[in-house]
Design a protein around this motif. Structure first.
Motif, short mmCIF file in Angstrom:
data_model
loop_
_atom_site.label_atom_id
_atom_site.label_comp_id
_atom_site.label_asym_id
_atom_site.label_seq_id
_atom_site.Cartn_x
_atom_site.Cartn_y
_atom_site.Cartn_z
N LYS A 232 5.29 2.27 12.90
CA LYS A 232 4.28 1.96 12.15
C LYS A 232 2.74 2.79 12.31
CE LYS A 232 4.93 -2.38 10.22
NZ LYS A 232 5.09 -4.04 11.01
N ARG A 233 2.28 3.00 11.37
CA ARG A 233 0.80 3.76 11.57
C ARG A 233 0.11 3.03 12.41
NH1 ARG A 233 -1.26 6.36 6.19
NH2 ARG A 233 -2.93 6.88 7.80
N THR A 234 -0.83 3.37 13.14
CA THR A 234 -1.72 2.50 13.87
C THR A 234 -3.01 2.78 13.29
OG1 THR A 234 -1.83 4.28 15.43
CG2 THR A 234 -0.75 2.22 16.03
N SER A 235 -3.92 1.81 13.50
CA SER A 235 -5.40 1.99 12.85
C SER A 235 -6.35 2.85 13.85
CB SER A 235 -5.90 0.46 12.89
OG SER A 235 -5.14 -0.14 12.26
N LYS A 236 -7.09 3.54 13.15
CA LYS A 236 -7.90 4.49 13.87
C LYS A 236 -9.38 3.89 13.77
CE LYS A 236 -5.56 8.59 12.81
NZ LYS A 236 -5.33 9.19 11.56
N GLY B 186 -10.47 3.56 8.68
CA GLY B 186 -9.25 4.12 9.52
C GLY B 186 -8.31 3.03 9.70
N LEU C 68 3.78 -4.49 -5.65
CA LEU C 68 2.98 -2.97 -5.04
C LEU C 68 3.62 -1.97 -6.03
CD1 LEU C 68 3.98 -3.27 -1.24
CD2 LEU C 68 1.75 -3.64 -2.31
N ALA D 293 1.40 -2.52 -8.73
CA ALA D 293 -0.12 -2.17 -8.46
C ALA D 293 -0.41 -0.63 -8.67
CB ALA D 293 -0.33 -2.72 -7.11
N ALA D 294 0.67 0.13 -7.90
CA ALA D 294 0.62 1.57 -8.30
C ALA D 294 0.48 2.14 -9.57
CB ALA D 294 1.67 2.40 -7.52
N PRO E 154 8.05 5.23 0.73
CA PRO E 154 7.39 4.66 1.84
C PRO E 154 7.84 3.26 2.29
CG PRO E 154 5.79 5.73 0.55
CD PRO E 154 6.93 5.96 -0.28
N LEU E 155 8.11 2.36 1.27
CA LEU E 155 8.23 1.12 1.33
C LEU E 155 9.75 0.71 1.97
CD1 LEU E 155 6.63 -0.68 -1.35
CD2 LEU E 155 5.90 -0.91 1.00
N THR F 275 5.32 7.81 -4.22
CA THR F 275 3.98 7.14 -3.62
C THR F 275 4.33 5.78 -2.89
OG1 THR F 275 3.59 6.52 -5.73
CG2 THR F 275 2.31 8.33 -5.14
N VAL F 276 5.13 5.06 -3.58
CA VAL F 276 5.41 3.72 -3.15
C VAL F 276 6.90 3.50 -2.61
CG1 VAL F 276 5.06 1.25 -3.60
CG2 VAL F 276 3.84 2.97 -5.06
N TRP G 121 -4.94 -8.18 -7.50
CA TRP G 121 -3.88 -9.13 -7.69
C TRP G 121 -4.12 -10.22 -6.97
CZ3 TRP G 121 0.68 -7.24 -10.08
CH2 TRP G 121 0.64 -5.83 -10.50
#
Lengths: 352, 278
Positions: free
Chosen positions: B274-278, A129, B176, B179-180, B197-198, B193-194, A82
């Motif tokens: 918010k989920r954090t990066s790993k 990740g 989004l 897109a799913a 969560p959004l 799925t979308v 997109w």
């Protein structure tokens, strides 16, 4: 080669607005096709119809020989990259890439392995990740590509995927896309408004205007022999002259233009002369058009000069930057333009 | 801070101190006062706290209020969602605007009036039992029951929950969702799925509002629930009436404030996490 995608007399209306009109196009397996045109020309709608996100008002879509009109979007194998990338912000990079596999109920370990494979292939395995909002534009682009390609589709749809990137990244991503397409041997349908992107990557370019196809051909064909005035004006820097065919050539506002093409005497014709085919000189020559310099556009090694003839006809001349020195363009005076007789391309249809 | 900025901020600061922080501190202080000969006496004794905390009926009331408010929150969130979903994704923007306007109209009328109007519908000789009688059923007792209380709570909360959910769903980037679908997700499955969560933050905030309103409401349990068994707000009213026990009522009020603070804090942290990066 067999046709993978066939667009058969497809029309799409939104109320009174015709977004796509009577479109016929056949795309081969493994072909890289760019659909190009100004905004609102119907190029993105065409892509969305192929993905099943819009229903054609009439006509048929065939993919791999199968009529797709009644197949809903999620049952088609037509992943799309997109313009906005549309990455899922609540998933990390690996989970974004896995999404298509998860929807196809691929086992957890298998899909993780395949996602990591693709991230390695896109040289971003170390980002697996990370959340997508922590990535740079170029990195996101690679995630979007991996997400679309992880299910190994026959066909990839791309909707202006590079439009948000910096110029230097665009060139790099073009290389990545070209390499991928050749390695995978799958069909790419790439929508863009950028001529440089389309011409640099595509095997075949489709020019659209007002919902219809204006011309289909190789980048070279389209550049050298535009099929109509719209294409001539939209693509590249072309000089367009109109006139009437007479015995000695074509009678235009800037005088008699000789041509080696055969034209019916008395008919109105449109001449297209590419800006890089015109020779510019300080010295008068027989048959040359005398012009004054209006402005110049400097793009790296190539310079475009905008000139005006005595009657107001504008000319564009493209030349190498290093050729500028001997012209001494800033000292005023006249410039004389000439071009070979066999260069002027004559449009088959009268000006619209 | 320049002088003008201070001048503009001063009224709100003064207002907050006078009418919010001041009374709150006073209420906490009052929970340590004593009542002698039906008159409140300034003191700093733990008697009220010990008394209220060791009474079974206080805790019964506490768990009942918590349970009813939770039940209302779940019921309102579930009942509102299909409506909000329809408004957000299946209607035009202009129709959506009209419906949201219509949902605001109930707030024009006093909540008390709206609660009373349920009498006509829920009473033993009311509309519902009338219709059921026709079919040879009932009558069912609905007034002065916990069912009545929950109907009252929903009258207060449902329009607000629908509005808040609609706004959060309508803000979802439809690209989004598409897109799913493009990646093989059926329309039905995009909900999990979308879409959820959004819209998580908005849906949780809507639920939080619902919980706060129901937890602190005394109109519904008083008029439709018949005050039996009493919820915490009813308990506060009863306590002030019996022997002028304002300090003990203050204990209950502080219990409620602490509970709401804890729940609001936790919900907001979870909603915005918010989920954090790993």
């Amino acid at each position: 080669m067999t046709a993978l995608v066939k667009i058969d007399a497809v029309e799409k209306r939104f109320g009174d607005f015709v977004a796509v009109r009577c479109m016929n196009l056949s795309i081969d397996q493994g072909e890289f096709v760019a659909i190009m045109g100004p905004s609102g020309c119907g190029k993105t709608t065409t892509l969305r119809i192929l993905a099943g996100l819009e229903q054609p008002t009439s006509g048929k879509i065939l993919i791999g020989g199968r009529v797709m009109n009644d197949v809903s979007a999620h049952q088609r194998d037509t992943p799309m990259v997109w313009q906005s990338l549309a990455l899922f912000p609540f998933l990390n990079v690996r989970e974004n890439v896995e999404f298509g596999l998860k929807m196809r109920r691929v086992a957890v370990q298998e899909r993780s392995r395949r996602a990591i494979d693709w991230l390695e292939r896109m040289e971003i395995a170390d980002l697996a990740g990370r959340m997508v909002d922590t990535l740079s534009g170029g990195q996101r682009q690679r995630v979007a590509l991996a997400r679309a390609l992880v299910t190994e589709p026959q066909l990839l749809l791309l909707d202006e995927p590079l439009s948000a990137l910096d110029a230097h990244l665009v060139i790099r991503m073009q290389g990545v896309l070209n390499r991928l397409q050749r390695e995978l041997g799958i069909t790419f349908i790439y929508v863009t408004h950028s001529q440089s992107e389309a011409f640099a990557m595509a095997d075949r370019v489709v020019i659209m205007n007002n919902g219809g196809i204006a011309q289909v051909g190789s980048p070279r064909d389209i550049y050298r022999t535009p099929a109509n005035r719209f294409v001539a004006e939209f693509v590249g820097r072309n000089n367009i002259l109109t006139g009437n065919a007479t015995v000695g050539g074509i009678d235009t506002a800037v005088g008699l233009v000789k041509t080696t093409h055969s034209v019916t005497t008395g008919s109105a014709v449109t001449l297209v002369i590419a800006a890089d085919q015109i020779a510019i000189s300080r010295k008068p020559a027989p048959g040359a058009v005398e012009t004054k310099l209006i402005s110049e556009e400097f793009v790296g090694s190539v310079v475009t000069l905008f000139l005006e003839a005595g009657d107001g006809t504008e000319f564009k001349v493209q030349l190498q930057e290093r050729a500028l020195a001997e012209l001494d363009i800033h000292s005023g005076g006249s410039f004389h333009l000439t071009w070979p007789d066999n260069i002027a391309h004559i449009l088959p249809i009268s000006p619209s | 801070m320049n002088r003008f900025a201070l001048a503009f901020r001063l009224p709100i600061i003064v207002w907050q101190i006078l009418f919010f922080l001041g009374p709150l501190i006073f209420m906490v202080a009052m929970s340590f006062f004593l009542v002698k000969n039906y008159r409140m006496v300034e003191a700093f004794e733990l008697k009220n706290w010990v008394k209220m905390m060791t009474r079974g009926y206080v805790w019964d009331s506490y768990w009942l209020t918590l349970a009813l408010a939770t039940l209302t929150t779940v019921a309102a969130s579930l009942a509102a969602f299909p409506a909000a979903f329809y408004l957000a994704f299946r209607t035009s923007e202009s129709l959506r605007r009209w419906v949201i306007f219509l949902l605001i109209i109930p707030f024009f009328t006093s909540y008390l009036v709206r609660t009373f109007s349920w009498y006509v519908i829920l009473a033993e000789s009311g509309v519902i039992n009338g219709i059921l009688g026709w079919l040879g059923l009932g009558p069912y007792i609905m007034l002065n029951t916990m069912f009545g209380t929950i109907v009252g709570y929903l009258t207060l909360t449902l329009p607000l929950v629908v509005i808040l959910q609609t706004v959060s769903l309508a803000n979802i980037d439809m690209r989004l969702v598409q897109a799913a679908q493009n990646l093989g997700c059926s329309s039905a499955r995009t909900l999990w799925t979308v879409i959820l969560p959004l819209s998580r933050t908005g849906l949780m905030i809507a639920a939080l509002f619902c919980f706060i309103l129901a937890f602190g409401d005394f109109v519904a349990p008083y008029y439709l629930g018949g005050s039996k068994p009493p919820t915490l707000p009813i308990l506060i009213i009863d306590t002030t009436k019996s022997g002028q026990q304002w300090p003990r009522a203050a204990v209950v009020a502080v219990m409620m404030m602490v509970t709401l603070f804890a729940i609001a804090f936790t919900t907001i942290v979870l909603a915005y996490r918010k989920r954090t990066s790993k």
